[in-house]
Motif scaffolding. Sequence first.
Motif, PDB file in Angstrom:
ATOM      1  N   ASP A  92       0.825  -1.188   0.000  1.00 18.31           N
ATOM      2  CA  ASP A  92       0.000   0.000   0.000  1.00 18.31           C
ATOM      3  C   ASP A  92       0.876   1.261   0.000  1.00 18.31           C
ATOM      4  O   ASP A  92       1.627   1.496   0.930  1.00 18.31           O
ATOM      5  CB  ASP A  92      -0.859  -0.137   1.269  1.00 18.31           C
ATOM      6  N   SER A 133       0.157   4.265   0.393  1.00 21.88           N
ATOM      7  CA  SER A 133      -0.144   5.298   1.391  1.00 21.88           C
ATOM      8  C   SER A 133       0.709   5.126   2.651  1.00 21.88           C
ATOM      9  O   SER A 133       0.919   6.091   3.374  1.00 21.88           O
ATOM     10  CB  SER A 133      -1.637   5.322   1.724  1.00 21.88           C
ATOM     11  N   GLN A 134       1.234   3.915   2.900  1.00 20.51           N
ATOM     12  CA  GLN A 134       2.162   3.762   4.035  1.00 20.51           C
ATOM     13  C   GLN A 134       3.393   4.637   3.836  1.00 20.51           C
ATOM     14  O   GLN A 134       3.895   5.257   4.761  1.00 20.51           O
ATOM     15  CB  GLN A 134       2.621   2.313   4.158  1.00 20.51           C
ATOM     16  N   ALA A 151       2.364   8.190   4.301  1.00 21.04           N
ATOM     17  CA  ALA A 151       2.216   8.480   5.727  1.00 21.04           C
ATOM     18  C   ALA A 151       3.583   8.762   6.348  1.00 21.04           C
ATOM     19  O   ALA A 151       3.742   9.716   7.117  1.00 21.04           O
ATOM     20  CB  ALA A 151       1.532   7.312   6.430  1.00 21.04           C
ATOM     21  N   LEU A 183       5.089  12.280   8.188  1.00 16.66           N
ATOM     22  CA  LEU A 183       5.658  12.293   9.537  1.00 16.66           C
ATOM     23  C   LEU A 183       7.090  12.803   9.536  1.00 16.66           C
ATOM     24  O   LEU A 183       7.708  12.913  10.584  1.00 16.66           O
ATOM     25  CB  LEU A 183       5.599  10.885  10.137  1.00 16.66           C
ATOM     26  N   VAL A 229      10.004   1.272   6.251  1.00 12.89           N
ATOM     27  CA  VAL A 229       8.621   0.938   5.924  1.00 12.89           C
ATOM     28  C   VAL A 229       8.525  -0.085   4.802  1.00 12.89           C
ATOM     29  O   VAL A 229       7.805  -1.064   4.898  1.00 12.89           O
ATOM     30  CB  VAL A 229       7.831   2.220   5.550  1.00 12.89           C
ATOM     31  N   PRO A 233      11.045  -3.878   5.337  1.00 19.06           N
ATOM     32  CA  PRO A 233      10.547  -4.988   6.159  1.00 19.06           C
ATOM     33  C   PRO A 233       9.449  -5.788   5.463  1.00 19.06           C
ATOM     34  O   PRO A 233       9.326  -6.986   5.680  1.00 19.06           O
ATOM     35  CB  PRO A 233       9.988  -4.277   7.401  1.00 19.06           C
ATOM     36  N   GLY A 258      -2.400 -10.136   7.561  1.00 19.76           N
ATOM     37  CA  GLY A 258      -3.586  -9.990   8.408  1.00 19.76           C
ATOM     38  C   GLY A 258      -4.636  -9.196   7.674  1.00 19.76           C
ATOM     39  O   GLY A 258      -4.429  -8.809   6.531  1.00 19.76           O
ATOM     40  N   PRO A 259      -5.769  -8.952   8.301  1.00 19.69           N
ATOM     41  CA  PRO A 259      -6.767  -8.072   7.688  1.00 19.69           C
ATOM     42  C   PRO A 259      -6.203  -6.672   7.573  1.00 19.69           C
ATOM     43  O   PRO A 259      -5.438  -6.235   8.436  1.00 19.69           O
ATOM     44  CB  PRO A 259      -7.929  -8.104   8.690  1.00 19.69           C
ATOM     45  N   PHE A 292      -5.282   8.600   6.570  1.00 20.02           N
ATOM     46  CA  PHE A 292      -5.747   8.045   5.304  1.00 20.02           C
ATOM     47  C   PHE A 292      -6.998   7.190   5.515  1.00 20.02           C
ATOM     48  O   PHE A 292      -7.192   6.618   6.582  1.00 20.02           O
ATOM     49  CB  PHE A 292      -4.652   7.156   4.694  1.00 20.02           C
ATOM     50  N   ASN A 301      -7.586   4.284   4.327  1.00 17.90           N
ATOM     51  CA  ASN A 301      -7.248   2.873   4.579  1.00 17.90           C
ATOM     52  C   ASN A 301      -6.252   2.732   5.724  1.00 17.90           C
ATOM     53  O   ASN A 301      -5.519   1.774   5.783  1.00 17.90           O
ATOM     54  CB  ASN A 301      -6.722   2.226   3.312  1.00 17.90           C
ATOM     55  N   ALA A 310      -3.366   3.129   6.543  1.00 14.18           N
ATOM     56  CA  ALA A 310      -1.954   3.238   6.156  1.00 14.18           C
ATOM     57  C   ALA A 310      -1.013   3.071   7.348  1.00 14.18           C
ATOM     58  O   ALA A 310       0.030   3.705   7.427  1.00 14.18           O
ATOM     59  CB  ALA A 310      -1.677   4.570   5.453  1.00 14.18           C
ATOM     60  N   LEU A 311      -1.390   2.213   8.282  1.00 14.78           N
ATOM     61  CA  LEU A 311      -0.480   1.938   9.401  1.00 14.78           C
ATOM     62  C   LEU A 311       0.698   1.119   8.888  1.00 14.78           C
ATOM     63  O   LEU A 311       0.565   0.372   7.922  1.00 14.78           O
ATOM     64  CB  LEU A 311      -1.208   1.153  10.497  1.00 14.78           C
ATOM     65  N   PHE A 312       1.847   1.280   9.551  1.00 13.32           N
ATOM     66  CA  PHE A 312       3.009   0.488   9.175  1.00 13.32           C
ATOM     67  C   PHE A 312       2.782  -0.929   9.685  1.00 13.32           C
ATOM     68  O   PHE A 312       2.798  -1.181  10.886  1.00 13.32           O
ATOM     69  CB  PHE A 312       4.280   1.088   9.767  1.00 13.32           C
ATOM     70  N   LYS A 313       2.581  -1.848   8.759  1.00 17.18           N
ATOM     71  CA  LYS A 313       2.137  -3.191   9.131  1.00 17.18           C
ATOM     72  C   LYS A 313       3.158  -3.963   9.926  1.00 17.18           C
ATOM     73  O   LYS A 313       2.819  -4.851  10.683  1.00 17.18           O
ATOM     74  CB  LYS A 313       1.834  -3.987   7.857  1.00 17.18           C
ATOM     75  N   GLN A 314       4.433  -3.643   9.692  1.00 15.30           N
ATOM     76  CA  GLN A 314       5.482  -4.419  10.353  1.00 15.30           C
ATOM     77  C   GLN A 314       5.837  -3.849  11.721  1.00 15.30           C
ATOM     78  O   GLN A 314       6.765  -4.315  12.359  1.00 15.30           O
ATOM     79  CB  GLN A 314       6.751  -4.451   9.486  1.00 15.30           C
ATOM     80  N   MET A 315       5.132  -2.777  12.125  1.00 11.02           N
ATOM     81  CA  MET A 315       5.460  -2.156  13.408  1.00 11.02           C
ATOM     82  C   MET A 315       4.278  -2.300  14.364  1.00 11.02           C
ATOM     83  O   MET A 315       3.122  -2.325  13.948  1.00 11.02           O
ATOM     84  CB  MET A 315       5.751  -0.669  13.214  1.00 11.02           C
ATOM     85  N   PHE A 367       6.925   6.661  15.558  1.00  5.75           N
ATOM     86  CA  PHE A 367       7.716   6.856  14.332  1.00  5.75           C
ATOM     87  C   PHE A 367       8.065   8.325  14.080  1.00  5.75           C
ATOM     88  O   PHE A 367       9.230   8.683  13.884  1.00  5.75           O
ATOM     89  CB  PHE A 367       6.934   6.285  13.140  1.00  5.75           C
ATOM     90  N   HIS A 399      -2.637  -5.809  12.230  1.00  5.00           N
ATOM     91  CA  HIS A 399      -3.608  -6.816  11.804  1.00  5.00           C
ATOM     92  C   HIS A 399      -4.358  -7.443  12.966  1.00  5.00           C
ATOM     93  O   HIS A 399      -5.279  -8.216  12.766  1.00  5.00           O
ATOM     94  CB  HIS A 399      -2.924  -7.885  10.939  1.00  5.00           C
ATOM     95  N   MET A 413      -7.765   0.750  14.456  1.00  4.30           N
ATOM     96  CA  MET A 413      -6.676   1.121  13.540  1.00  4.30           C
ATOM     97  C   MET A 413      -6.746   2.605  13.212  1.00  4.30           C
ATOM     98  O   MET A 413      -5.729   3.291  13.167  1.00  4.30           O
ATOM     99  CB  MET A 413      -6.767   0.296  12.248  1.00  4.30           C
ATOM    100  N   ARG A 441      -0.965   8.605  15.629  1.00  4.24           N
ATOM    101  CA  ARG A 441       0.302   8.741  14.906  1.00  4.24           C
ATOM    102  C   ARG A 441       0.391  10.112  14.231  1.00  4.24           C
ATOM    103  O   ARG A 441       1.434  10.762  14.253  1.00  4.24           O
ATOM    104  CB  ARG A 441       0.420   7.627  13.863  1.00  4.24           C
ATOM    105  N   ALA A 442      -0.738  10.546  13.645  1.00  2.81           N
ATOM    106  CA  ALA A 442      -0.729  11.826  12.935  1.00  2.81           C
ATOM    107  C   ALA A 442      -0.611  13.004  13.889  1.00  2.81           C
ATOM    108  O   ALA A 442      -0.141  14.073  13.510  1.00  2.81           O
ATOM    109  CB  ALA A 442      -1.998  11.956  12.097  1.00  2.81           C
TER     110      ALA A 442
END
Lengths: 260, 366
Positions: A150, A152-153, A156, A160, A171, A174, A258-259, B83, B85, B87-92, B100, B134, B141, B148-149
């Motif tokens: 995605d 947008s990550q 984002a 920041l 980002v 990983p 995941g979802p 956002f 969707n 847009a969270l960092f999935k691996q964190m 962050f 997830h 979320m 975060r923002a």
Amino acid sequence: MALSYLAFLVVIPLVAICYDAFREGSQVFFSNIFRPSAWAALKLTLWTSAVMALINGVTGTLTAYVLVRYEFFGKSLLNTLVDLPFAIPSLVTGVMLVILYGPEGLLGEFFTGTLHWQILFAPPAIIVALLFINFPVVVRSVQPVLEELDYSQEEAAATLGASPWRTFRQVVLPSIRPAILSGMLLSFARALGEFGAVVIVAGNLPLLSQTAAVYVWGEIESENRLGASAMSVVLLVLSFTLVLVVDYLQRKRGGSHGPR
Amino acid sequence: MGVVLENISKEFTSADTIQAVKAVSFKVDEGSLVALLGPSGSGKSTILRMIAGLEAPDSGEIYLNGENVTRLPTQKRGVGFVFQNYALFKQMSVFENVAFGLELHKMAPSKIKKRVHELLDRLGLQGLADRFPHQLSGGQMQRVALARALAHEPKVLLLDEPFGAIDAKIRAELREWLRRLHDEMHITSIFVTHDQEEALEICDKILVINEGHVEQAGTPEEIYNHPATEFVAHFIGSMNILSGMVQKDKVPMGPYTFNLNGMNGFQNGDEIRVFFRPQDIYVSRDPKTYALEGTILRTSFLGINMKLDIMAENGSRFSAVIPQYIYHRERLHEGHRVSFQIEELSYVNLREGRQIQRLTVADYEI
């Protein structure tokens, strides 16, 4: 029906070669592997393939990133060109490299004449040939994962305050690391058995620039079938293990989604 | 101070059609909560993304707290962006996501820890710091994304359809979170939505965006009660819209018909559109209570209200919404004749332009 076809085509030859390699006992098998010329060939194959996989991991990832994230003129052409090494017969690749790096070649003159660095008929030529042939592997392994990632990550991260490089490292990387790793392992596995291009550019001097695959060919030529079988089994086991690891990595990646 | 856009224009391709933001100018006061409200493809998200620096305008200037940021990269603008969707960092983990931005600002680890936990508490996310995205629900979320923002204390908080992907029930809850958070932190906030209810409920001010320009800017009450253009009248709330043409010295205003010589600015051949809200209609069984008469064609149950489809004597049809108790008191049923009155009418004379004119009952009840 399909199963018996598979057995006939794959399993029976596999059994046959393993049986052949160990026909005269494991002692003979190991002496065939640890013979200086065989052992040197195996070591050469492993380290040139490893160097290739490392370089390929970096360049392949960058290429995939550029192809997915940037819009530029000629992008679709570049995207098509990536697959070209798959389409070129590997013997032809070897010939191209000989022309390019030979004493009168464009690059050969520069490296050998100016830098006194022997490329052709030495290990560097093996690495170059392997790099060329396996270039698409990492690109095509990373590209679909990046496309799915995605965007947008990354946006984002930018809002920041993260620089593009930091965003890539923290980002993007990983998320695509398993894909890079499996691409590297896959290209490594393919490189272990590479013959066509290598036999032309390597020079094939025993102990110096003879790879395992070329060694196997030499053993067959000199009618030492047991030596050929033993080395073949080693290559087989290595490749097979790597494919299993890659499969595991890809499964793991698929499972951790995941979802959203 | 706040956010100022001056003549911002941009052409862009979205879903294979070329769209444009056309010389948009507006000002968002410091500390206010403003909605960019419009249909999809109206350019509202593009405007928001240009404020964040995620898109570059073709021309025009953008100011944040007085500073011209038009040519500043996103990283240096000091905005918070949420956002649709998440847009969270999935691996964190949740903690790492919120931390962050603070780490990038070289804050001491102990301070980061304090600030992150403070934000998580404020957003009702206590105990979730070690979870991964997830493992969270959509509502959680989006609250993490909000934390975060906000973490790096942005000059302005930008939200792009923040609740669009969330179930209706949780959405209402998140709206309240946002409003409450805004009231506590007084951060200038702009959020994009196509959901008018959302915009009307929580915003100080609404900018209605259509086809790349601002149709109307105003408080929710102004936008709802006094739509400035036909588009706004049509887009916000439910509205009866009737068309007619001035002919033979008669001006048709929905169920009303006026004489041309009593009206200013009309001539034979003018096309007009008439607007009135269903709840601005009074209905009675007694034919003498109100000036106009009509027949109930159909009734529908809306819960707290009833909707009546009415045909007036001049043939125009419209909907009226009346409270249940009046419906029962007046015993209104399909096929009944009723008298009615429209409290307030608006109209556009299409020959003259798009701006809406208003008439109230005092203007036409003689």
